[in-house]
Design a protein around this motif. Structure first.
Motif, PDB file in Angstrom:
ATOM      1  N   ILE A 133       0.854  -1.178   0.000  1.00 51.72           N
ATOM      2  CA  ILE A 133       0.000   0.000   0.000  1.00 51.72           C
ATOM      3  C   ILE A 133       0.895   1.234   0.000  1.00 51.72           C
ATOM      4  O   ILE A 133       1.876   1.291   0.749  1.00 51.72           O
ATOM      5  CB  ILE A 133      -0.929   0.006   1.227  1.00 51.72           C
ATOM      6  CG1 ILE A 133      -1.930  -1.160   1.126  1.00 51.72           C
ATOM      7  CG2 ILE A 133      -1.667   1.342   1.365  1.00 51.72           C
ATOM      8  CD1 ILE A 133      -2.722  -1.398   2.394  1.00 51.72           C
ATOM      9  N   GLN A 164      -3.040   7.396   7.881  1.00 50.10           N
ATOM     10  CA  GLN A 164      -3.449   6.255   7.061  1.00 50.10           C
ATOM     11  C   GLN A 164      -2.297   5.285   6.855  1.00 50.10           C
ATOM     12  O   GLN A 164      -2.494   4.059   6.836  1.00 50.10           O
ATOM     13  CB  GLN A 164      -4.027   6.757   5.736  1.00 50.10           C
ATOM     14  CG  GLN A 164      -5.351   7.486   5.937  1.00 50.10           C
ATOM     15  CD  GLN A 164      -5.948   8.039   4.656  1.00 50.10           C
ATOM     16  OE1 GLN A 164      -5.563   7.654   3.548  1.00 50.10           O
ATOM     17  NE2 GLN A 164      -6.901   8.958   4.801  1.00 50.10           N
ATOM     18  N   SER A 212      -2.424   1.391   8.193  1.00 46.11           N
ATOM     19  CA  SER A 212      -2.178   0.252   7.308  1.00 46.11           C
ATOM     20  C   SER A 212      -1.038  -0.625   7.824  1.00 46.11           C
ATOM     21  O   SER A 212      -1.145  -1.856   7.855  1.00 46.11           O
ATOM     22  CB  SER A 212      -1.860   0.777   5.908  1.00 46.11           C
ATOM     23  OG  SER A 212      -1.359  -0.241   5.081  1.00 46.11           O
ATOM     24  N   ARG A 247       0.275  -4.635   6.857  1.00 44.34           N
ATOM     25  CA  ARG A 247       0.497  -4.476   5.428  1.00 44.34           C
ATOM     26  C   ARG A 247       1.794  -3.709   5.168  1.00 44.34           C
ATOM     27  O   ARG A 247       2.130  -2.758   5.882  1.00 44.34           O
ATOM     28  CB  ARG A 247      -0.654  -3.718   4.764  1.00 44.34           C
ATOM     29  CG  ARG A 247      -2.047  -4.202   5.115  1.00 44.34           C
ATOM     30  CD  ARG A 247      -2.188  -5.697   5.117  1.00 44.34           C
ATOM     31  NE  ARG A 247      -1.931  -6.308   3.811  1.00 44.34           N
ATOM     32  CZ  ARG A 247      -1.938  -7.608   3.583  1.00 44.34           C
ATOM     33  NH1 ARG A 247      -2.154  -8.449   4.583  1.00 44.34           N
ATOM     34  NH2 ARG A 247      -1.707  -8.074   2.379  1.00 44.34           N
ATOM     35  N   THR A 286       3.747  -0.915   3.840  1.00 42.29           N
ATOM     36  CA  THR A 286       3.213   0.415   3.571  1.00 42.29           C
ATOM     37  C   THR A 286       4.336   1.417   3.341  1.00 42.29           C
ATOM     38  O   THR A 286       5.243   1.538   4.172  1.00 42.29           O
ATOM     39  CB  THR A 286       2.335   0.898   4.749  1.00 42.29           C
ATOM     40  OG1 THR A 286       1.335  -0.088   5.028  1.00 42.29           O
ATOM     41  CG2 THR A 286       1.672   2.222   4.421  1.00 42.29           C
ATOM     42  N   ALA A 319      -7.481   3.276   5.991  1.00 42.70           N
ATOM     43  CA  ALA A 319      -6.330   2.380   6.093  1.00 42.70           C
ATOM     44  C   ALA A 319      -6.766   0.922   6.110  1.00 42.70           C
ATOM     45  O   ALA A 319      -6.189   0.075   5.410  1.00 42.70           O
ATOM     46  CB  ALA A 319      -5.535   2.712   7.354  1.00 42.70           C
ATOM     47  N   ALA A 320      -7.789   0.627   6.904  1.00 40.23           N
ATOM     48  CA  ALA A 320      -8.252  -0.757   7.011  1.00 40.23           C
ATOM     49  C   ALA A 320      -8.929  -1.222   5.726  1.00 40.23           C
ATOM     50  O   ALA A 320      -8.786  -2.379   5.311  1.00 40.23           O
ATOM     51  CB  ALA A 320      -9.200  -0.905   8.197  1.00 40.23           C
ATOM     52  N   ALA A 375      -8.145  -0.201   2.740  1.00 43.22           N
ATOM     53  CA  ALA A 375      -7.040  -0.473   1.827  1.00 43.22           C
ATOM     54  C   ALA A 375      -6.376  -1.811   2.144  1.00 43.22           C
ATOM     55  O   ALA A 375      -6.024  -2.580   1.241  1.00 43.22           O
ATOM     56  CB  ALA A 375      -6.010   0.653   1.897  1.00 43.22           C
ATOM     57  N   ALA A 376      -6.208  -2.095   3.429  1.00 46.83           N
ATOM     58  CA  ALA A 376      -5.604  -3.367   3.845  1.00 46.83           C
ATOM     59  C   ALA A 376      -6.455  -4.545   3.394  1.00 46.83           C
ATOM     60  O   ALA A 376      -5.935  -5.585   2.977  1.00 46.83           O
ATOM     61  CB  ALA A 376      -5.430  -3.390   5.362  1.00 46.83           C
ATOM     62  N   ASP A 395      -5.936  -4.973  -0.247  1.00 46.06           N
ATOM     63  CA  ASP A 395      -4.606  -5.559  -0.445  1.00 46.06           C
ATOM     64  C   ASP A 395      -4.616  -7.055  -0.139  1.00 46.06           C
ATOM     65  O   ASP A 395      -3.758  -7.795  -0.618  1.00 46.06           O
ATOM     66  CB  ASP A 395      -3.590  -4.837   0.451  1.00 46.06           C
ATOM     67  CG  ASP A 395      -2.153  -5.194   0.111  1.00 46.06           C
ATOM     68  OD1 ASP A 395      -1.778  -5.068  -1.069  1.00 46.06           O
ATOM     69  OD2 ASP A 395      -1.405  -5.605   1.027  1.00 46.06           O
TER      70      ASP A 395
END
Length: 311
Positions: A3, A43, A47, A52, A54, A256-257, A259-260, A263
Motif C-alpha cells: 500500500i 493512514q 495500514s 500491510r 506500507t 487504512a483498514a 485499503a488493507a 490488499d
C-alpha cells in the motif's frame, strides 16, 4: 503486494475542553498533548499496524517535529525512505480542539506538506509496480494529488481518495481517476451542495458522485454507519458499537483498514466492514496515530462483530 500513501505528515497539538469555543471566546481547557498526525501519515500508520507493507510519500521540515514524525512512522512499521526532509519550511502542524461530546475542530498549517509537488510523485512511481492501493487525501497541493492518481491509474493501482478537507469543488479529472471516494457527511455535503441527512439524500449524493466518474462511493456516517454505492448496487452497514471518546483519525483508520482489505483481495463489503471496525476502534482512544488499532485488537473486534451477526 503493498500500500502506498501519498499525503500529509503533521504534528497534532491537541486541546480538550468541556465544549468548543464560539468565535471571540477564550475558553478554559483541561488537557493538552502532542501526537503525530496528518491524514496521510495516519493512514500509513493504520495500514502498517494491520500488517500491510506500507510506503509513505511526503515531506517534513528540518525541525524537531520532523524528526519526531519520522521516528513515529518508523516505529509503526511504515517505510519512510521516500519522505523528503525539506530545509525550506517547517513541518506541518494541526491544532485540534476536542470537547466532552467527542466533537472536534481542526486548523491545519501545511508547512512542508504545502511544498509537495511533481518531484514527490516521481519518488512514488518506483513503488507502483508492486502496489495494490494508493491512498490519497487533500492536505497536500491538488496538482500533486492529480499527478499521483494519474501515475497509479497508469500502473493499474486502485486509487482511494479521502476528500478531506473538502473543497467546494474538486477538479473533474480527479473524480475520473478515483476508484473509491470516502467522504464523511460534511465533506459529501460540500461536494454535492446539499445536506446529507437521510437515505434519500445519501442515495442522491452517491448518484451525483458516481456520475462524475468515481467507481465506488463510500459515505462515512459516524454512529449511523456506512453507506456504499456503485453503478450496480447500494447498501448500508451499521456502525460497530463502541464507547467513543475522540473521533480524531477515525476516518483515517477506516481508509487504512479498507485499503488493507483490498490488499488482501477481500470483497467490497468485507473491505467496508474492515474500515468500519477500525474507524470505531479509533474513537475509543485519544489522539490520531495513538488511537489506531493494531492487528491483534482489530482482528478480535472483527471476530466479536461476526459472532454477534451470526446470533
Amino acid at each position: 503486494m503493498s500500500i502506498i500513501v501519498f499525503g500529509s505528515i503533521n504534528m497534532d497539538l491537541v486541546t480538550r475542553s468541556p465544549r468548543l469555543p464560539v468565535p471571540g471566546e477564550t475558553l478554559l481547557g483541561y488537557d493538552f498533548f502532542t501526537a503525530p498526525g496528518g491524514k496521510g501519515a495516519n493512514q500509513a500508520v493504520g495500514s502498517a499496524l494491520l500488517g500491510r507493507t506500507t510506503y509513505m510519500i511526503g515531506r517534513v521540515g528540518n525541525d524537531n517535529f520532523g524528526q519526531e514524525l519520522l521516528t513515529s512512522l518508523k516505529v509503526a512499521g511504515v517505510q519512510t525512505d521516500s519522505i523528503l526532509i525539506d530545509d525550506t519550511t517547517s513541518s506541518g502542524v494541526a491544532v485540534i480542539a476536542v470537547d466532552d461530546r467527542s466533537e472536534n475542530t481542526i486548523i491545519v498549517v501545511p508547512g512542508a506538506n504545502g511544498k509537495v509537488n511533481h518531484t514527490d510523485v516521481e519518488r512514488l512511481e518506483k513503488f507502483l509496480p508492486n502496489a495494490s492501493v494508493l491512498l490519497l487525501q487533500l492536505e497536500v497541493p491538488i496538482p500533486a494529488i492529480i499527478a499521483a492518481a494519474e501515475a497509479a491509474k497508469k500502473a493499474k493501482v486502485k486509487v482511494i481518495l479521502d476528500p478531506a478537507p473538502a473543497p467546494e469543488k474538486l477538479p473533474d479529472e480527479l473524480y475520473s481517476l478515483t476508484d473509491v471516494i470516502t467522504p464523511n457527511e460534511t465533506e459529501a455535503s460540500r461536494l454535492v451542495g446539499f445536506e446529507i441527512s437521510h437515505q434519500e439524500t445519501m442515495t442522491k449524493a452517491a448518484e451525483i458522485l458516481l456520475s462524475r466518474g468515481v467507481k465506488i462511493v463510500v459515505l462515512k456516517l459516524g454512529s449511523r454507519g456506512v453507506f456504499c454505492a456503485t453503478a450496480s448496487e447500494n447498501f448500508m452497514l451499521p456502525a460497530f458499537p463502541v464507547n467513543a471518546i475522540d473521533t480524531v483519525a477515525a476516518g483515517d483508520a477506516f481508509n487504512a483498514a479498507m485499503a488493507a482489505a483490498f490488499d488482501s483481495d477481500l470483497s467490497l463489503k468485507e473491505a467496508i466492514k474492515w474500515g468500519a471496525a477500525a474507524g470505531a476502534l479509533a474513537t475509543t482512544k485519544k489522539g490520531a496515530q495513538p488511537s489506531l488499532p493494531n492487528k491483534e485488537t482489530f482482528e478480535g473486534t472483527l471476530l466479536r462483530f461476526s459472532a454477534t451477526e451470526e446470533r
